[in-house]
Write an enzyme that holds these catalytic residues in place. Structure first.
Site, PDB file in Angstrom:
ATOM      1  NE  ARG A 176      -3.294   2.498   2.698  1.00  0.00           N
ATOM      2  CZ  ARG A 176      -3.105   3.295   3.751  1.00  0.00           C
ATOM      3  NH1 ARG A 176      -2.446   2.893   4.814  1.00  0.00           N
ATOM      4  NH2 ARG A 176      -3.618   4.508   3.759  1.00  0.00           N
ATOM      5  CE1 TYR A 234       0.766   3.260  13.443  1.00  0.00           C
ATOM      6  CE2 TYR A 234      -1.303   4.110  12.610  1.00  0.00           C
ATOM      7  CZ  TYR A 234      -0.009   3.664  12.390  1.00  0.00           C
ATOM      8  OH  TYR A 234       0.491   3.620  11.116  1.00  0.00           O
ATOM      9  CD  GLU A 248      -1.270   4.044   8.021  1.00  0.00           C
ATOM     10  OE1 GLU A 248      -0.951   4.546   9.132  1.00  0.00           O
ATOM     11  OE2 GLU A 248      -1.497   4.715   7.010  1.00  0.00           O
ATOM     12  CD  GLU A 290      -4.402   7.784  10.035  1.00  0.00           C
ATOM     13  OE1 GLU A 290      -3.892   8.855  10.399  1.00  0.00           O
ATOM     14  OE2 GLU A 290      -4.072   6.685  10.500  1.00  0.00           O
ATOM     15  CG  ASN A 343      -4.778   3.578   8.830  1.00  0.00           C
ATOM     16  OD1 ASN A 343      -4.979   2.608   8.102  1.00  0.00           O
ATOM     17  ND2 ASN A 343      -4.401   4.745   8.360  1.00  0.00           N
ATOM     18  CG  HIS A 388      -1.035   8.887   3.341  1.00  0.00           C
ATOM     19  ND1 HIS A 388      -1.070   7.536   3.637  1.00  0.00           N
ATOM     20  CD2 HIS A 388      -0.647   9.490   4.497  1.00  0.00           C
ATOM     21  CE1 HIS A 388      -0.699   7.335   4.893  1.00  0.00           C
ATOM     22  NE2 HIS A 388      -0.439   8.512   5.443  1.00  0.00           N
TER      23      HIS A 388
HETATM   24  C1  BGC Z   1      -0.523   7.829   9.288  1.00  0.00           C
HETATM   25  C2  BGC Z   1       0.906   7.628   8.880  1.00  0.00           C
HETATM   26  C3  BGC Z   1       1.814   7.860  10.077  1.00  0.00           C
HETATM   27  C4  BGC Z   1       1.479   6.829  11.124  1.00  0.00           C
HETATM   28  C5  BGC Z   1       2.331   6.893  12.379  1.00  0.00           C
HETATM   29  C6  BGC Z   1      -0.860   7.268  10.632  1.00  0.00           C
HETATM   30  O1  BGC Z   1      -1.607   8.204  11.323  1.00  0.00           O
HETATM   31  O2  BGC Z   1      -1.393   7.366   8.294  1.00  0.00           O
HETATM   32  O3  BGC Z   1       1.186   8.481   7.811  1.00  0.00           O
HETATM   33  O4  BGC Z   1       3.165   7.836   9.752  1.00  0.00           O
HETATM   34  O5  BGC Z   1       0.158   6.991  11.515  1.00  0.00           O
HETATM   35  O6  BGC Z   1       2.115   8.065  13.091  1.00  0.00           O
END
Ligand code: BGC
Length: 458
Positions: free
Chosen positions: A85, A298, A371, A174, A296, A129
């Site tokens: 991607r 995190y 992601e 995002e 995505n 992006h």
């Molecule tokens: C984004 C990426 C970024 C990653 C880590 C995501 O919010 O899509 O571009 O590098 O998080 O912060």
């Protein structure tokens, strides 16, 4: 910190046709910002302003992916990735965002797609992006409706050129971050601090998504998704004030971007009333059926009411929230942290997916994790292995409980330009020496290669 080795053999088995991929973006990797007719993006302009990027850097060279893409495709192949991607830079293809198409810019993506296909890797382009053409920003950027229309025209150009070889498409990456960080708080390009007046940027990006879906469909695309950032919101306490604050945060970061797409409505009528244009009509465009829903993920966030203690101004994963906002971040205790300070909570990925399935039922298309990754220093990155191992297990648990997940993409292939953080945060499976641009696979790269081999063998 090192962690005990995690055997690639011990992971549960994923379906045979599961899509294993790696994600990157143009603005963070390509460099070559003034080459072959590329126009300026908001990030070029933002990074050139003093004080915007923490280490004073910019992305004029980044990882030089524009020139080294063959080496990067080689790394993907050796890794055993099934998909890559990447994003197409709008200002490379339509330098002013509107008007003439730059054939040389399209040629780059043509070469990249061909190199990927020759290596047996599915190309998964993201059309946006974050690198809005600066010329469009000067006409209002995502605050104005015209940008959504220009985005659809650009999507048409890209689909016309690559649609014969590309099967999987992602429209936006995002839109929540662009709205919040770019237009709301000014910590990302274009650096506007409009707080709640940033909301039109959310609507226009979503409209741009819907119009781009139409453009892609007109070219016969059958696998289209969006990549939204989501994470569970945990309330700081069961008090009414904290619950309200957490609900509002969840609404703004999760539901505001999921529900127009999945349900064809905004999650809150008062909020919808603040949006410009024929919103009800637009929602029909925004909510066209998708083939995939990209998430995505995190970290979770813990949120409460802003306190007298100034908690609202606390650092929030590198982001500072002004105290006048009606919610405030709280520390999440009891979990390891990445070098970025983000808590590592794999089970929150299971929670997120199960919540989405419960909230949206059959309206939720098959999910792809577009992601997931972490920032750690060093080439012997046992922490990244532990992170990926934990999140893959959490993902598998969600699948076992009935969530339909079709793929998983690691952020990111190489270390790269981490937006306002500059080059200080390293998310790559492959280390980049920014003095020489040499790539060195990290321990996590070798581990993931073994995981993918093992998954393919079973
Ligand atoms: C984004 C990426 C970024 C990653 C880590 C995501 O919010 O899509 O571009 O590098 O998080 O912060």
């Amino acid at each position: 910190m090192t962690t005990a080795p995690v055997s690639p053999l011990s992971l549960p088995r994923f379906p045979r046709d599961f899509l294993w991929g790696v994600s990157t973006s143009a603005a963070q990797t390509e460099g070559a910002v003034a080459e072959d007719g590329r126009g300026r993006s908001v990030w070029d302009v933002f990074a050139a302003e003093a004080g915007r990027i923490k280490d004073g850097s910019d992305a004029r060279v980044a990882t030089d992916h524009y020139h080294r893409y063959r080496e990067d495709v080689g790394l993907l192949k050796e890794l055993g990735a099934g998909a890559y991607r990447f994003s197409v830079a709008w200002p490379r293809v339509v330098p002013d965002g509107d008007g003439p198409v730059n054939a040389a810019g399209l040629d780059f993506y043509d070469r990249l797609v061909d190199a990927l296909l020759a290596a047996g890797i599915a190309p998964v382009p993201t059309l946006f992006h974050w690198d809005t053409p600066q010329a469009l920003e000067e006409r209002g950027g995502w605050l104005v409706r015209e940008t959504a229309e220009r985005f659809a025209a650009y999507a048409d150009v890209v689909a016309e050129r690559l649609g014969d070889r590309v099967e999987h498409w992602i429209t936006l990456n995002e839109p929540a971050e662009v709205t919040l960080l770019g237009y709301g708080l000014g910590q990302h390009a274009p650096g506007r601090q409009l707080l709640f007046e940033a909301l039109p940027a959310a609507h226009h990006q979503l409209l741009g998504h819907g119009l781009a879906v139409q453009a892609l469909r007109a070219h016969g695309a059958t696998n289209i998704g969006i990549a939204n950032s989501h994470g569970p919101t945990w309330r700081a306490s069961a008090s009414e004030a904290d619950t309200e604050a957490a609900d509002l945060y969840d609404l703004l970061l999760n539901r505001l971007f999921a529900e127009p797409v999945l349900l064809g409505r905004y999650p809150d009528e008062e909020l919808a009333a603040l949006l410009p244009g024929p919103v009800a009509e637009d929602l029909k465009v925004i909510s066209q059926p998708l083939d995939r829903y990209g998430i995505n993920y995190y970290q979770p966030t813990r949120v409460g009411a802003p306190g007298a203690d100034g908690a609202g101004a606390a650092d929030f994963g590198g982001i500072r929230l002004p105290p006048e906002l009606p919610f405030a971040p709280r520390e999440i205790e009891g979990y390891p942290r990445t070098d970025f300070g983000w808590p590592v909570v794999p089970q929150a990925l299971t929670e997120l997916l199960v919540t989405f399935r419960e909230r949206y039922g059959d309206r939720l298309p098959p999910v792809v994790i577009t992601e997931n990754g972490c920032s750690y220093e060093g080439i012997e990155d046992g922490e990244r292995i532990a992170f990926l191992d934990g999140h893959l297990r959490a993902l598998h648990a969600a699948m076992e409980s009935g969530v339909d997940v079709r793929g998983y993409f690691v952020w990111s292939l190489t270390d790269n330009f981490e937006w306002a953080e500059g080059y200080a945060r390293r998310f790559g499976l492959v280390h980049v020496d920014y003095a020489t641009l040499a790539r060195t696979p990290k321990a996590s790269y070798h581990w993931l290669r073994d995981v993918l081999r093992e998954q393919a063998r079973r």
